[in-house]
Scaffold this active site. Structure first.
Site, PDB file in Angstrom:
ATOM      1  N   GLY A   1      96.901 122.579 105.473  1.00 51.67           N
ATOM      2  CA  GLY A   1      96.963 124.129 105.113  1.00 51.67           C
ATOM      3  C   GLY A   1      95.338 124.617 105.744  1.00 51.67           C
ATOM      4  O   GLY A   1      94.389 123.548 106.441  1.00 51.67           O
TER       5      GLY A   1
ATOM      6  N   GLN B   1      87.200 128.742 106.460  1.00 47.73           N
ATOM      7  CA  GLN B   1      86.770 127.499 107.587  1.00 47.73           C
ATOM      8  C   GLN B   1      86.725 128.742 108.517  1.00 47.73           C
ATOM      9  O   GLN B   1      86.351 127.693 109.705  1.00 47.73           O
ATOM     10  CB  GLN B   1      87.992 126.622 108.025  1.00 47.73           C
ATOM     11  CG  GLN B   1      88.010 125.530 106.831  1.00 47.73           C
ATOM     12  CD  GLN B   1      89.017 124.564 106.267  1.00 47.73           C
ATOM     13  OE1 GLN B   1      90.109 124.881 105.696  1.00 47.73           O
ATOM     14  NE2 GLN B   1      88.983 123.152 106.725  1.00 47.73           N
TER      15      GLN B   1
ATOM     16  N   CYS C   1      90.158 116.860 106.885  1.00 47.48           N
ATOM     17  CA  CYS C   1      89.842 118.176 106.642  1.00 47.48           C
ATOM     18  C   CYS C   1      89.288 118.633 107.915  1.00 47.48           C
ATOM     19  O   CYS C   1      89.132 117.880 108.482  1.00 47.48           O
ATOM     20  CB  CYS C   1      88.867 118.468 105.554  1.00 47.48           C
ATOM     21  SG  CYS C   1      87.959 120.218 105.792  1.00 47.48           S
ATOM     22  N   LEU C   2      90.050 119.711 107.861  1.00 50.43           N
ATOM     23  CA  LEU C   2      89.933 120.486 109.522  1.00 50.43           C
ATOM     24  C   LEU C   2      88.694 121.038 109.958  1.00 50.43           C
ATOM     25  O   LEU C   2      87.837 120.909 111.231  1.00 50.43           O
ATOM     26  CB  LEU C   2      90.253 121.196 109.949  1.00 50.43           C
ATOM     27  CG  LEU C   2      91.740 120.978 110.090  1.00 50.43           C
ATOM     28  CD1 LEU C   2      92.676 122.413 110.545  1.00 50.43           C
ATOM     29  CD2 LEU C   2      92.843 119.896 111.225  1.00 50.43           C
TER      30      LEU C   2
ATOM     31  N   HIS D   1      91.960 120.793  97.134  1.00 48.34           N
ATOM     32  CA  HIS D   1      91.479 121.238  98.501  1.00 48.34           C
ATOM     33  C   HIS D   1      90.973 122.517  98.699  1.00 48.34           C
ATOM     34  O   HIS D   1      90.698 122.925  99.295  1.00 48.34           O
ATOM     35  CB  HIS D   1      92.188 119.970  99.453  1.00 48.34           C
ATOM     36  CG  HIS D   1      91.017 119.970 100.751  1.00 48.34           C
ATOM     37  ND1 HIS D   1      90.905 118.866 100.993  1.00 48.34           N
ATOM     38  CD2 HIS D   1      91.229 121.144 101.604  1.00 48.34           C
ATOM     39  CE1 HIS D   1      89.975 118.884 102.154  1.00 48.34           C
ATOM     40  NE2 HIS D   1      90.260 120.026 102.446  1.00 48.34           N
ATOM     41  N   GLU D   2      92.287 123.277  99.657  1.00 50.12           N
ATOM     42  CA  GLU D   2      92.175 124.288  99.966  1.00 50.12           C
ATOM     43  C   GLU D   2      91.412 125.766  99.104  1.00 50.12           C
ATOM     44  O   GLU D   2      90.493 126.271  99.490  1.00 50.12           O
ATOM     45  CB  GLU D   2      93.476 125.258  99.970  1.00 50.12           C
ATOM     46  CG  GLU D   2      94.527 124.423 101.261  1.00 50.12           C
ATOM     47  CD  GLU D   2      93.053 123.891 102.641  1.00 50.12           C
ATOM     48  OE1 GLU D   2      92.223 124.530 103.149  1.00 50.12           O
ATOM     49  OE2 GLU D   2      93.849 122.794 103.324  1.00 50.12           O
TER      50      GLU D   2
ATOM     51  N   HIS E   1      87.927 125.014  99.317  1.00 48.63           N
ATOM     52  CA  HIS E   1      87.065 126.179 100.007  1.00 48.63           C
ATOM     53  C   HIS E   1      86.576 127.431  99.646  1.00 48.63           C
ATOM     54  O   HIS E   1      85.322 127.907 100.013  1.00 48.63           O
ATOM     55  CB  HIS E   1      88.012 125.574 101.656  1.00 48.63           C
ATOM     56  CG  HIS E   1      88.069 124.895 102.073  1.00 48.63           C
ATOM     57  ND1 HIS E   1      87.196 123.865 102.767  1.00 48.63           N
ATOM     58  CD2 HIS E   1      89.179 124.122 102.142  1.00 48.63           C
ATOM     59  CE1 HIS E   1      87.267 122.836 103.361  1.00 48.63           C
ATOM     60  NE2 HIS E   1      88.815 123.400 103.369  1.00 48.63           N
TER      61      HIS E   1
HETATM   62 NI    NI Z   1      89.597 121.792 103.563  1.00 45.88          NI
END
Ligand code: NI
Length: 183
Positions: free
Chosen positions: A47, A52, A100-101, A142-143, A146
């Site tokens: 995701g 981000q 997480c990226l 999680h998304e 953000h």
């Molecule tokens: Ni993340």
């Protein structure tokens, strides 16, 4: 194809609260969604949230058939979710390792709600409403975090369960997985 740079933890942009999309206009959103998809694909993400890549709008994408970063995860439908709202179906929680990226190479054990309902809109303004459990529910939580400037370490309660994926794997603390984010 535009693979955008993913902001990393330490960038103040990741701590901002994103703004609702109003109105939802598919033509206006198309370039953002293309960049999110291309960036998520390039990084094998499960995701990705707009902030981000530096866009402070309440837009997330997630979903995959199978993800090399999360080999044991069941498929999650590919979804564009705008202005999401999460409600809990019950109070039960479960622990799971997240990456997480925006925190490349790291994993942490995070407690999330097990069963949720999420609502929002797709890029055409159609209502999206689903119930989700387990990994699917984890990815959505999680998304959506953000969008409120929350990164998963802020959800952790025991920082001993936070480390580098390769080291955790070498020590048998996490299953080896050739992957990372998001969730
Ligand atoms: Ni993340």
């Amino acid at each position: 194809m535009t693979v955008r740079t993913v902001l990393k933890m330490g960038d103040p942009g990741l701590l901002q609260v994103s703004l609702p999309v109003e109105p939802i206009d598919a033509r206006q959103l198309a370039p953002l969604l293309t960049d999110l998809r291309d960036t998520m694909a390039a990084e094998n993400g499960a995701g990705l949230a707009a902030p981000q890549i530096g866009v402070l709008q309440r837009v997330v994408i997630f979903g995959f058939e199978d993800n090399p970063r999360y080999p044991d995860a069941p498929a999650v439908p590919e979804t564009v979710l705008i202005n999401p709202v999460i409600t809990l179906l019950d109070e039960s929680t479960e622990d799971g390792w997240e990456g997480c990226l925006s925190l490349p190479g790291l994993r942490g054990l995070v407690t999330r709600y097990r069963n949720i309902r999420y609502r929002g809109f797709d890029q055409f303004g159609n209502a999206v409403e689903r119930e989700a459990s387990g990994f699917h529910a984890r990815v959505v939580q999680h998304e959506c975090d953000h969008l409120d400037g929350v990164l998963y370490p802020q959800r952790m309660t025991d920082m001993r369960h936070f480390g580098y994926l390769d080291t955790l794997s070498e020590n048998g603390l996490i299953k080896p997985q050739p992957c990372d984010d998001d969730a």
